[in-house]
Write an enzyme that holds these catalytic residues in place. Structure first.
Site, PDB file in Angstrom:
ATOM      1  N   GLU A 193      -5.769  -4.914  -9.297  1.00  0.00           N
ATOM      2  CA  GLU A 193      -6.286  -5.790  -8.134  1.00  0.00           C
ATOM      3  C   GLU A 193      -7.334  -5.269  -7.152  1.00  0.00           C
ATOM      4  OE1 GLU A 193      -3.845  -8.816  -7.596  1.00  0.00           O
ATOM      5  OE2 GLU A 193      -4.430  -9.778  -9.007  1.00  0.00           O
TER       6      GLU A 193
ATOM      7  N   ASP B 159       1.893 -14.179 -14.072  1.00  0.00           N
ATOM      8  CA  ASP B 159       1.588 -14.247 -12.087  1.00  0.00           C
ATOM      9  C   ASP B 159       2.345 -15.001 -11.937  1.00  0.00           C
ATOM     10  OD1 ASP B 159       0.873 -13.418 -10.037  1.00  0.00           O
ATOM     11  OD2 ASP B 159      -1.142 -14.064  -9.960  1.00  0.00           O
TER      12      ASP B 159
ATOM     13  N   GLU C 150       3.362 -20.023  -3.839  1.00  0.00           N
ATOM     14  CA  GLU C 150       2.144 -19.602  -3.814  1.00  0.00           C
ATOM     15  C   GLU C 150       1.169 -20.433  -4.948  1.00  0.00           C
ATOM     16  OE1 GLU C 150       0.718 -15.413  -5.312  1.00  0.00           O
ATOM     17  OE2 GLU C 150      -1.274 -16.049  -5.418  1.00  0.00           O
TER      18      GLU C 150
HETATM   19  O1  GCW Z   1      -0.357 -13.353  -7.348  1.00  0.00           O
HETATM   20  C1  GCW Z   1      -0.828 -12.636  -7.343  1.00  0.00           C
HETATM   21  C2  GCW Z   1      -1.988 -12.801  -5.853  1.00  0.00           C
HETATM   22  C3  GCW Z   1      -1.842 -11.763  -5.116  1.00  0.00           C
HETATM   23  C4  GCW Z   1      -0.844 -10.396  -4.884  1.00  0.00           C
HETATM   24  C5  GCW Z   1      -1.046 -10.234  -6.469  1.00  0.00           C
HETATM   25  C6  GCW Z   1       0.019  -8.838  -7.041  1.00  0.00           C
HETATM   26  C7  GCW Z   1      -0.268  -9.451  -3.409  1.00  0.00           C
HETATM   27  O2  GCW Z   1      -3.200 -13.934  -5.442  1.00  0.00           O
HETATM   28  O3  GCW Z   1      -2.201 -11.926  -3.857  1.00  0.00           O
HETATM   29  O4  GCW Z   1      -1.315 -10.070  -4.457  1.00  0.00           O
HETATM   30  O5  GCW Z   1      -0.927 -11.065  -7.549  1.00  0.00           O
HETATM   31  O6  GCW Z   1       1.621  -9.442  -6.787  1.00  0.00           O
HETATM   32  O7  GCW Z   1      -0.324  -7.848  -6.324  1.00  0.00           O
END
Ligand code: GCW
Length: 671
Positions: A267, A340, A368
């Site tokens: 990311e 995720d 989240e």
């Molecule tokens: O789930 C995603 C989240 C991000 C997060 C990423 C991760 C910290 O939306 O906010 O970043 O995973 O785990 O690195």
């Protein structure tokens, strides 16, 4: 006189529970006892154990006994508790920390009214590292945090010390958490500046007596960003020296510093691949810098790229070939599921697949993807399912819990008075600590002891509320993403439904359609041998079980299959019908929670009662919103009626498509 009356009234009000803001968490015992506590050693940690027992233990004398230990055992957190009501209790351990945990165990038994004499308890944690990961930014915001701003007040430190640091440490120690990464994995390089390290040292000094070691998330390009080095290539000698110097600097300030957590090449974060190096080469370079200090590197496996045709398979593809190449002070940190932190995922195929590398699990305590701090979702059942999943990596009964060497949880803690936003979100912090100590604990045992400590001992309260907690994760899965659906959230804030969501020109793997693939033939992501073949990453017999639409567990059907709308479910309904019934079931479950909760008005304090009640109303409305949005949207593809015996939609799809929530990451969702 007037004043005296007022004081008396205030005291009574407190005793009756008028000022119940949740700030005391599950640590609510009266501190009015005067127990006789002796110890054969003194230390800051043992002094805390003594003080906790002196002020809370209602029984006869307690003896704390450090046993002579060899080097290995001295690191062990194990303890024993023995004794009876008459002669008193003794707690023995090899380490100071073990005694502290023993003290909290004894107090927990008292608080939950589970003391049964004679005591003969032997406890030893399954994992030596039980760590919270804070996604807290240095500016005080919290990524995916819904309980206010960060508890770490970097602006005020080192001069001003918030009383919360100690309370935080105490709460963690009481449930066996022994480490914390204090900053976000999307790491600002600034955390490693000398001025910042001086602040981190102050926090570490406060947490240390409670047995908690501090770790930091680091940015892989720190040498370049902080010191202007021309490269951050892990094979470059100057880069290696930079990290060695930095590690030395940290350990001078914090001798028991735990090590680094790294999100690399994920990311948008920098990493070794930017320099043509592997994850192993990157992790090893940091591990070498920490080695002489006994520090470790937790290297995250959460990697995926837009070019990959199935994000679920990528971590396995990148990491399994590197098995055997990592230093022994590297642990690979793997999210529970392959995508995720979705409401329900199968376990990641990486568990059990790396035979020569330590692997730790990462679960997300902050919600989240489970309604932020608005929805009541007790996550212990999810973690129980995950930890008890059979990977078959070593034949039958190779449970996930046995393939990992440590557990980490993304914290749900903020500076709100009740710490976690929702009073019941405290239970998830609690459950994480308890499961990281003993992954065999059952969700119902954890809910029971948490409720008894936090709210009430009364069975008329505990039993129905516990039942509600145990069903709450299931309910969220039902009204958000049943049958293996995943990632159909509103893009960005991940609060509400947006299966139709499109980011023009955005990464495909961030768009809901990528995950649900709905068309007139069916719905779901084809990960079978005929599709992305992610099933092949699982051990036999799971790969066949998941691959075959008739043997795939139905709660993961649309995770692994693009199933026809008329696919026959085991109960005889079609897939479309079952989808409708499951969404409806989720709504009904939350309505039931409201009924259960509303009956508890007299059982607990008004403040927490009303707070939870108001959140359940939001949850109930949100459940209908999710159900209507998803069914009306998928109906456009399924082209079949919603079964007539379930509630009709109360929204129009076009209206729902216009809903845009303003939710910043560090704010609780309000609608
Ligand atoms: O789930 C995603 C989240 C991000 C997060 C990423 C991760 C910290 O939306 O906010 O970043 O995973 O785990 O690195």
């Amino acid at each position: 006189m007037k004043h005296l009356l007022l004081v008396c009234w205030l005291c009574c009000a407190c005793l009756q529970g008028f000022a119940e803001d949740g700030s005391r968490l599950w640590l609510r015992a009266d501190a009015t006892a005067k127990a006789v506590v002796t110890a054969n050693k003194k230390s800051p940690t043992i002094n805390i154990a003594i003080q906790e027992l002196q002020t809370q233990w209602q029984g006869n004398a307690v003896k704390l006994n450090i046993q002579n230990a060899n080097k290995n055992k001295a690191l062990n957190d194990a303890y024993t508790i023995a004794g009876d009501a008459k002669t008193g209790v003794s707690i023995s351990a090899f380490s100071d920390r073990g005694l502290l945990y023993g003290a909290y165990h004894l107090l927990r038994l008292q608080q939950t009214k589970r003391l049964v004499y004679p005591l003969n308890i032997q406890e030893s944690p399954k994992y030596n590292l039980r760590i919270l990961n804070h996604w807290d930014n240095l500016d005080g915001t919290v990524e995916r945090g819904y309980a206010g701003r960060s508890i770490w007040k970097w602006d005020e430190l080192p001069a001003v010390i918030s009383p919360r640091y100690k309370e935080y440490a105490r709460a963690n120690a009481s449930i066996g958490i022994n480490a914390a990464v204090v900053n976000n994995v999307n790491a600002s390089p600034q955390i490693l500046r000398t001025e910042m390290l001086a602040k981190v040292k102050v926090v570490a000094d406060i947490l240390r007596p409670y047995g908690i070691r501090v770790f930091l998330s680091v940015n892989f390009s720190s040498p370049t960003i902080l010191s202007g080095l021309p490269t951050s290539d892990p094979l470059d000698a100057a880069v290696q020296q930079w990290w060695r110097n930095k590690a030395n600097e940290i350990y001078k300030l914090i001798p028991d510093f735990g090590g680094f957590l790294v999100k690399a090449n994920s990311e948008g974060q920098p990493g070794p691949q930017d320099f043509g190096r592997t994850h192993a080469q990157g992790a090893n370079m940091l591990a070498d810098a920490l080695k002489t200090h006994k520090g470790i590197v937790m290297w995250r496996a959460f990697v995926y790229s837009p070019s990959n045709d199935d994000r679920a398979g990528q971590a396995y593809m990148e990491f399994v070939p590197l098995d055997g190449q990592f230093r022994d002070n590297v642990i690979i940190q793997v999210k529970n599921g392959p995508i995720d932190f979705q409401p329900r995922e199968p376990f990641s195929p990486l568990f059990g697949a790396m035979k020569k590398t330590d692997v730790m699990a990462e679960v997300q305590i902050t919600q989240e993807y489970l309604g932020h701090a608005n929805h009541l979702a007790f996550l212990a059942p999810m973690w129980e399912e995950f930890l008890n999943s059979d990977t078959y990596s070593n034949g039958k009964n190779s449970l996930v819990a046995g393939t990992i060497t440590a557990m980490s949880g993304v914290a749900n803690i903020g500076d709100e008075t009740n710490w976690n936003g929702h009073h019941f979100a405290q239970a998830n912090w609690y459950a994480f600590g308890r499961l990281a100590w003993n992954p065999q604990l059952r969700a119902d045992e954890i809910a029971d002891e948490w409720l008894r400590q936090t709210f009430s001992q009364d069975a008329d309260f505990v039993e129905p509320v516990k039942k509600m907690m145990l069903q709450s994760w299931d309910a969220v899965v039902h009204y958000m993403m049943p049958l293996g659906l995943h990632h159909i959230f509103a893009v960005g804030h991940h609060y509400g439904p947006e299966p139709w969501g499109v980011i023009p020109g955005g990464r495909p793997d961030w768009q809901p359609w990528y995950f649900h693939n709905a068309d007139t033939l069916g719905v779901g992501f084809d990960r079978t041998a005929a599709g992305s073949n992610a099933v092949s990453q699982y051990f036999v017999p799971l790969r066949q079980t998941f691959n075959d639409i008739n043997t795939c567990p139905e709660n993961l059907l649309l995770w692994f299959h693009h199933a026809p709308w008329n696919h026959a479910m085991h109960n005889g309904r079609s897939l479309w019908q079952e989808l409708c019934y499951q969404y409806d079931e989720g709504v009904q479950q939350v309505r039931e929670f409201q009924k259960v909760w509303d009956q508890q008005a007299a059982a607990i304090d008004a403040e927490r009662f009303e707070h939870v009640q108001s959140r359940l109303k939001i949850q109930s409305r949100d459940a209908v919103w999710w159900k209507d949005a998803c069914l009306l949207y998928f109906q456009e593809f399924a082209r079949q009626p919603i079964p007539y015996d379930i509630e009709r939609p109360v929204h129009n799809l076009e209206d729902l498509k216009r809903v845009k929530l303003e939710i910043s990451n560090h704010e609780n969702a309000k609608r």
